[in-house]
Design a protein around this motif. Structure first.
Motif, PDB file in Angstrom:
ATOM      1  N   LYS A  66      26.888 114.405  31.405  1.00 50.60           N
ATOM      2  CA  LYS A  66      28.107 115.154  31.110  1.00 50.60           C
ATOM      3  C   LYS A  66      29.336 114.345  31.543  1.00 50.60           C
ATOM      4  O   LYS A  66      30.319 114.239  30.791  1.00 50.60           O
ATOM      5  CB  LYS A  66      28.080 116.506  31.832  1.00 50.60           C
ATOM      6  CG  LYS A  66      29.217 117.445  31.417  1.00 50.60           C
ATOM      7  CD  LYS A  66      29.199 118.730  32.236  1.00 50.60           C
ATOM      8  CE  LYS A  66      27.945 119.534  32.025  1.00 50.60           C
ATOM      9  NZ  LYS A  66      28.000 120.851  32.726  1.00 50.60           N
ATOM     10  N   ARG A  67      29.269 113.781  32.738  1.00 56.17           N
ATOM     11  CA  ARG A  67      30.385 112.971  33.226  1.00 56.17           C
ATOM     12  C   ARG A  67      30.586 111.729  32.362  1.00 56.17           C
ATOM     13  O   ARG A  67      31.711 111.370  32.022  1.00 56.17           O
ATOM     14  CB  ARG A  67      30.138 112.562  34.678  1.00 56.17           C
ATOM     15  CG  ARG A  67      31.299 111.792  35.306  1.00 56.17           C
ATOM     16  CD  ARG A  67      31.082 111.508  36.778  1.00 56.17           C
ATOM     17  NE  ARG A  67      30.012 110.552  36.994  1.00 56.17           N
ATOM     18  CZ  ARG A  67      28.843 110.850  37.557  1.00 56.17           C
ATOM     19  NH1 ARG A  67      28.604 112.094  37.958  1.00 56.17           N
ATOM     20  NH2 ARG A  67      27.917 109.930  37.729  1.00 56.17           N
ATOM     21  N   ARG A  68      29.488 111.094  31.992  1.00 53.61           N
ATOM     22  CA  ARG A  68      29.579 109.884  31.165  1.00 53.61           C
ATOM     23  C   ARG A  68      30.175 110.200  29.792  1.00 53.61           C
ATOM     24  O   ARG A  68      30.989 109.433  29.269  1.00 53.61           O
ATOM     25  CB  ARG A  68      28.191 109.261  31.012  1.00 53.61           C
ATOM     26  CG  ARG A  68      28.177 108.013  30.146  1.00 53.61           C
ATOM     27  CD  ARG A  68      26.860 107.277  30.267  1.00 53.61           C
ATOM     28  NE  ARG A  68      26.752 106.202  29.287  1.00 53.61           N
ATOM     29  CZ  ARG A  68      27.376 105.037  29.369  1.00 53.61           C
ATOM     30  NH1 ARG A  68      28.160 104.795  30.390  1.00 53.61           N
ATOM     31  NH2 ARG A  68      27.209 104.116  28.440  1.00 53.61           N
ATOM     32  N   THR A  69      29.785 111.320  29.202  1.00 55.41           N
ATOM     33  CA  THR A  69      30.338 111.719  27.901  1.00 55.41           C
ATOM     34  C   THR A  69      31.851 111.877  27.983  1.00 55.41           C
ATOM     35  O   THR A  69      32.593 111.379  27.130  1.00 55.41           O
ATOM     36  CB  THR A  69      29.702 113.043  27.435  1.00 55.41           C
ATOM     37  OG1 THR A  69      28.298 112.857  27.254  1.00 55.41           O
ATOM     38  CG2 THR A  69      30.316 113.512  26.123  1.00 55.41           C
ATOM     39  N   LYS A  70      32.322 112.560  29.015  1.00 58.58           N
ATOM     40  CA  LYS A  70      33.755 112.776  29.182  1.00 58.58           C
ATOM     41  C   LYS A  70      34.495 111.455  29.398  1.00 58.58           C
ATOM     42  O   LYS A  70      35.588 111.238  28.847  1.00 58.58           O
ATOM     43  CB  LYS A  70      34.013 113.713  30.362  1.00 58.58           C
ATOM     44  CG  LYS A  70      33.537 115.141  30.153  1.00 58.58           C
ATOM     45  CD  LYS A  70      33.797 115.971  31.411  1.00 58.58           C
ATOM     46  CE  LYS A  70      33.327 117.397  31.247  1.00 58.58           C
ATOM     47  NZ  LYS A  70      33.575 118.199  32.476  1.00 58.58           N
ATOM     48  N   GLU A  71      33.900 110.563  30.190  1.00 59.84           N
ATOM     49  CA  GLU A  71      34.544 109.288  30.475  1.00 59.84           C
ATOM     50  C   GLU A  71      34.619 108.402  29.236  1.00 59.84           C
ATOM     51  O   GLU A  71      35.645 107.772  28.974  1.00 59.84           O
ATOM     52  CB  GLU A  71      33.801 108.568  31.599  1.00 59.84           C
ATOM     53  CG  GLU A  71      33.990 109.203  32.965  1.00 59.84           C
ATOM     54  CD  GLU A  71      33.137 108.554  34.039  1.00 59.84           C
ATOM     55  OE1 GLU A  71      32.293 107.702  33.689  1.00 59.84           O
ATOM     56  OE2 GLU A  71      33.320 108.880  35.226  1.00 59.84           O
ATOM     57  N   ILE A  72      33.520 108.350  28.471  1.00 62.86           N
ATOM     58  CA  ILE A  72      33.525 107.554  27.233  1.00 62.86           C
ATOM     59  C   ILE A  72      34.576 108.078  26.273  1.00 62.86           C
ATOM     60  O   ILE A  72      35.337 107.311  25.666  1.00 62.86           O
ATOM     61  CB  ILE A  72      32.137 107.577  26.561  1.00 62.86           C
ATOM     62  CG1 ILE A  72      31.106 106.846  27.430  1.00 62.86           C
ATOM     63  CG2 ILE A  72      32.203 106.979  25.163  1.00 62.86           C
ATOM     64  CD1 ILE A  72      31.249 105.352  27.470  1.00 62.86           C
ATOM     65  N   GLN A  73      34.641 109.401  26.116  1.00 65.67           N
ATOM     66  CA  GLN A  73      35.630 109.988  25.211  1.00 65.67           C
ATOM     67  C   GLN A  73      37.051 109.648  25.664  1.00 65.67           C
ATOM     68  O   GLN A  73      37.890 109.215  24.867  1.00 65.67           O
ATOM     69  CB  GLN A  73      35.462 111.503  25.145  1.00 65.67           C
ATOM     70  CG  GLN A  73      36.457 112.174  24.194  1.00 65.67           C
ATOM     71  CD  GLN A  73      36.650 113.643  24.509  1.00 65.67           C
ATOM     72  OE1 GLN A  73      36.632 114.046  25.676  1.00 65.67           O
ATOM     73  NE2 GLN A  73      36.828 114.453  23.479  1.00 65.67           N
TER      74      GLN A  73
END
Length: 447
Positions: A389-396
């Motif tokens: 979840k954190r990685r998805t937000k950071e990539i976006q």
């Protein structure tokens, strides 16, 4: 046979083709899209159904057929039309060129032939259904509206549009340990990517962000099932899907540029093109691939105390699928090239797939699926959900920041990683080939 007592709609895998033929399902799906201010695609499909019926009933009345088709085109497909639907430029250009030929055609029989629904609207219809299936349907299937509707209709009804998976559902993995030593990629890898990009009951939605005013969303998923292949201990698949309000070509170029890529993904500590093999050349040990392949070395910093960086040497290929106007990047780890292995890092196995789907001129669907054995001392589902979840937000966040800046300054992008080189070589080696259509045929799927 319907089971006695109450039933769980989630025990059924919805068959999109069958469900869209059902008027009740179509109406409730329409209501859901209307609430989200995204009803144009299903309105188009409804009008297309009316057009098909009119065509079959009035083949001699060319004016009536022409006027109805003209109304569909000016309502949904012309630039700045009242209910314009998002479609890639190639589909629109072809559609409008065909329409121009119909407008100037003087032979009545020829005109009626050109107005055939399949000939005129096939490509548009295919891509509208694809967008609904990949973007809106996953949200609907996880909504209270869907669950309530299916329970009210009853299990006997559900069985007419869905398949019982109450005994379990798993993705059919065909990867074996030797596949993670292989220096090549094949059509199997591309087909497998398409399978994982689809929404299935095995994907649990763990993050969902939707901006109604821009019709942009970001979703993150984790598989319910632990999968074991290669030499792994068994881990879950992860996936995200996000929309960017920028052209597909700009998104792919930023992704392919080494400097920008490492800005987008701050877990990368090293990313280098080690070797490149054109299509149909011997790669190693008399093994060849019909695809142009990059061999990349990658270092991954987990930003976790006392853990070494991870080593992810892998082979990558990039293809363009004209049928869905999409660039697909497929990759798996390999230990076939000893000279690029960093022994100071902890070795890992992985499968990684990316898709860059052109929804419209300035709207791109960016999808990413990964299976990654990071060789952690402790693995838990709760930890994985939090990390993904954190990685998805950071990539976006990072990707949007890069796209916004680069679109303003317009600086040229580098291809030192060989992504565009591989893409162009594979387009030349396989002109107009659609791996997606092949995948649908293999699985006997249609829209």
């Amino acid at each position: 046979m319907p089971r006695k007592g109450s039933f769980d709609p989630n025990d059924y895998l919805l068959e999109y083709d069958e469900a869209m033929k059902d008027s009740c399902f179509r109406e409730i799906f329409h209501q859901f899209l209307k609430i989200g201010h995204s009803e144009e695609p299903i309105l188009f499909l409804n009008d297309l159904e009316n057009y098909k019926n009119c065509y079959n009933e009035n083949k001699k009345d060319v004016n009536k057929i022409f006027n109805l088709a003209n109304n569909i085109i000016h309502t949904y497909l012309k630039e700045e039309s009242v209910k314009q639907i998002n479609l890639g430029g190639n589909n629109i250009v072809k559609m409008l060129n065909d329409w121009h030929n119909i407008e100037i055609e003087t032979d009545v029989d020829k005109k009626i032939e050109l107005l055939h629904p399949f000939k005129l609207f096939e490509d548009v219809s295919f891509n509208v259904n694809l967008d609904l299936k990949l973007d809106q349907l996953p949200r609907f299937l996880r909504s209270e509206m869907y669950t309530k509707f299916m329970k009210e209709k009853g299990e006997k009804y559900v069985q007419t549009i869905a398949t019982d998976i109450s005994n379990g559902y798993q993705v059919d993995f065909k990867y074996k340990p030797k596949d993670f030593t292989s220096p090549i990629l094949t059509d199997k890898d591309v087909y497998f990517a398409y399978q994982l990009f689809e929404d299935t009951p095995d994907w649990e939605l763990i993050y969902d962000s939707f901006k109604k005013n821009q019709k942009l969303f970001t979703q993150a998923f984790i598989s319910h099932t632990n999968y074991v292949f290669g030499n792994s201990k068994g881990f879950k698949l992860t996936k995200f899907v996000m929309h960017f309000p920028y052209s597909r070509d700009e998104v792919f170029k930023c992704f392919s540029d080494k400097k920008l890529r490492m800005e987008i993904d701050d877990n990368l500590v090293d990313l280098c093109l080690e070797k490149y093999f054109p299509p149909n050349t011997i790669i190693k040990d008399q093994q060849s691939s019909s695809l142009g392949i990059q061999v990349l070395s990658v270092g991954l910093n987990l930003h976790m105390a006392f853990l070494k960086n991870r080593d992810l040497p892998h082979v990558t290929a990039n293809i363009y699928d004209p049928n869905i106007d999409c660039i697909v990047s497929v990759a798996h780890s390999t230990n076939a090239f000893e000279d690029i292995i960093h022994k100071e890092r902890t070795p890992c196995e992985m499968l990684i797939f990316y898709a860059f789907h052109k929804i419209s001129e300035n709207l791109t669907r960016f999808s990413h699926v990964v299976y990654l054995d990071l060789n952690l001392p402790l693995n838990s589902e709760l930890m994985l959900k939090s990390i993904w979840k954190r990685r998805t937000k950071e990539i976006q966040k990072n990707f949007l920041k890069v796209l916004e800046r680069e679109s303003k300054i317009g600086s040229p992008k580098e291809d030192s990683l060989g992504y565009n080189k591989s893409l162009q070589a594979n387009m030349e080696a396989h002109p107009n080939r659609s791996w997606y259509k092949e995948y649908l045929n293999l699985n006997k799927k249609t829209f």
